[in-house]
Design an enzyme around this catalytic site. Structure first.
Site, PDB file in Angstrom:
ATOM      1  CB  SER A 181      46.611  45.527 131.275  1.00 38.50           C
ATOM      2  OG  SER A 181      48.023  45.531 131.183  1.00 38.50           O
ATOM      3  CE  LYS A 202      49.663  48.284 129.080  1.00 36.02           C
ATOM      4  NZ  LYS A 202      49.974  47.016 129.756  1.00 36.02           N
ATOM      5  CB  SER A 209      49.495  42.722 130.674  1.00 36.31           C
ATOM      6  OG  SER A 209      48.458  42.742 131.611  1.00 36.31           O
TER       7      SER A 209
HETATM    8  N1  GLN Z   1      45.766  40.179 134.703  1.00 29.57           N
HETATM    9  C1  GLN Z   1      46.833  40.436 135.613  1.00 29.57           C
HETATM   10  C2  GLN Z   1      46.424  41.504 136.608  1.00 29.57           C
HETATM   11  O1  GLN Z   1      45.329  41.985 136.519  1.00 29.57           O
HETATM   12  C3  GLN Z   1      48.069  40.840 134.869  1.00 29.57           C
HETATM   13  C4  GLN Z   1      48.066  42.225 134.404  1.00 29.57           C
HETATM   14  C5  GLN Z   1      49.349  42.637 133.791  1.00 29.57           C
HETATM   15  O2  GLN Z   1      50.144  41.799 133.383  1.00 29.57           O
HETATM   16  N2  GLN Z   1      49.560  43.929 133.768  1.00 29.57           N
HETATM   17  O3  GLN Z   1      47.159  41.857 137.488  1.00 29.57           O
END
Ligand code: GLN
Length: 483
Positions: A151, A76, A175
């Site tokens: 994400s 990532k 995410s």
């Molecule tokens: N969807 C959540 C956010 O926007 C989690 C994102 C994540 O786990 N990085 O914060």
């Protein structure tokens, strides 16, 4: 070769079926041909990958190969990679070539893995659909009009599309688990502190945790064997021995008790999603587990608490992106204030700005007690709920998301709609406990995930429960049409 698992590739390389250079070349060609439509990679490091593969083949020829020698994967784009752009999905860092490797990256390099490059993600890991990336949205390989989740959407889509058998990912509020569910692959978010965050660009430091996305639980165990462990460079990394996660995969589930949090099977979950999850739970009964209803009474407070704590921490973490020390700088600044304002104004996307503003507000004098302190108190209640539930049962089973992968653009106009996507995943980050997502069905021809939740450092238990399920079912073997 592109549907092989990490374990299969390890066996094939050891048996001399093909070389690391051959499989790496094959996968790089696939990325070149097919990723135009999917957009899972931000940077492909082809030359570097082939050099790593060649070195791996040489080590094998010299009789020095280990389990991971020559296995392709990708990172990532939140993990710093020495000399390679680490953008975090943002214009702000689009010119940032990290001067060092993140601990996780270094560990895979040392193990002899071959990295194909850096995977797309929501900007600074903020999002649930991968639509906030500066590098454009990622398509879900199961249906390209749909999002892959976020994400870590690039990581999940790259595994589902057969570009790599495994990828690193991070989970601050879901995410890893939600994109794994949306793309029909397997994801694990370890206990907070189990995997080093050093060199992993910070979003919300008390919630962020590195993990991985793979095709199955056995491969996730193999990745965890490399990633997990103490790192003196990360003061929140826990000094606790790392078991061999592959050694307990086949343990019997006879006598295991699985808790179903009643709040997670409410009207937030459509009937067909409920059915897919409940069918998976019946499968566990056949495997010898017993089922018990449990309660997480404060679960409904998780989203409001998270959306104070995460923005508050991100507003502090992202203050270093000022056009001076890191990343993007605007053209022709008039003075220092103009430099800060325009560099940040032009370098960050809309969602990141929204969160910085909410976070700065929540932390400001006069509001701190009302918002941030209160949210931290609620966080403790949520943690206590999980600890109480896990005294009664061995693990919990739950849905991952209220719906399967939604259409691109469907939720972008309403941030709260998007935040509600995280309703079943976010509380776990607040508690710091480990969770997994494994494919357990389909709704509207799109994959559905089952979430497994464990007590602190129970990753081995989760991987064991996931592996046994995958021995008995074939949801994880299904691939998108044309893959
Ligand atoms: N969807 C959540 C956010 O926007 C989690 C994102 C994540 O786990 N990085 O914060």
């Amino acid at each position: 070769m592109h549907t092989k698992t990490i374990a299969e590739i390890a066996r094939d390389l050891a048996a001399g079926e093909y070389s690391s250079v051959e499989i790496t070349t094959d996968l790089l060609n696939r990325v070149k041909q097919l990723d135009g439509d999917i957009n899972s990679f931000i940077t492909v490091t082809g030359e570097q990958a082939l050099a790593q593969a060649k070195a791996a083949d040489e080590r094998r020829a010299a009789g020095q190969a280990e389990t991971w020698t020559g296995i392709p994967m990708a990172h990532k784009d939140i993990f710093c990679t020495d000399g390679v752009v680490t953008s975090c999905g943002s214009k702000m860092l689009s010119n940032f070539a990290a001067p060092y490797d993140a601990t996780v990256v270094e560990k895979f390099n040392q193990a002899g893995a071959v990295s194909l490059g850096k995977l797309n993600m929501d900007e600074f890991a903020m999002g649930s659909s991968n639509e906030s990336s500066f590098y454009g949205p990622v398509a879900n390989p199961w249906n390209k009009d749909h999002v892959p989740g976020g994400s870590s959407g690039g990581s999940a889509a790259a595994v589902a599309a057969g570009f790599v058998p495994g990828a690193t990912a991070t989970d601050t509020g879901g995410s890893i688990r939600q994109p794994a569910a949306f793309c029909g692959v397997t994801g694990i978010k370890p206990t907070y502190g189990r995997v080093s965050r050093w060199g992993m660009i910070a979003y919300a430091s008390s919630l962020d945790q590195g993990g991985c996305i793979t095709r199955n639980a056995e491969d996730a165990a193999m990745m965890m064997n490399i990633m997990a462990g103490y790192d003196a460079k990360d003061s929140t990394c826990v000094e606790q021995p790392v078991p061999d996660y592959t050694s307990t995969l086949n343990d019997s589930l006879e006598g295991m008790t699985i808790g179903l949090p009643k709040e997670y099977f409410s009207s937030d979950l459509s009937a067909d999603m409920q059915q897919a999850v409940r069918d998976a739970i019946s499968e566990y009964e056949k495997l010898g587990a017993s089922i018990k209803e449990v309660s997480l009474p404060n679960a409904r407070l998780a989203i409001p608490a998270y959306y104070i704590i995460a923005p508050a921490e991100c507003s502090a973490n992202l203050s270093r992106m000022d056009g001076v020390r890191f990343g993007y700088r605007c053209d022709d600044p008039q003075d220092i204030n103009d430099l800060y304002k325009r560099s940040r104004g032009e370098g960050f996307g809309g969602e990141v700005k929204r969160r910085i503003m909410i976070g700065a507000y929540a932390l400001s004098a006069g509001f701190y007690d009302a918002y941030y302190k209160k949210a931290q108190q609620v966080r403790r209640l949520i943690k206590n709920d999980f600890s109480a539930a896990l005294k009664e049962v061995d693990i919990l089973a739950a849905p991952v998301s209220p719906t399967p992968a939604f259409k691109r653009g469907e939720k972008t106009s309403d941030p709260v709609e998007m935040y509600l996507e995280d309703i079943f995943t976010i509380s776990l980050n607040l508690a710091g406990m480990p969770g997994m997502s494994i494919p357990c069905g389909q709704v509207n021809n799109l994959p559905v995930g089952l979430q497994l939740i464990g007590d602190y450092f129970a990753e081995d238990r989760l991987l064991n429960a996931a592996h046994k399920f995958q021995q008995a079912t074939d949801w994880h073997l299904k691939t998108p049409a044309g893959i």
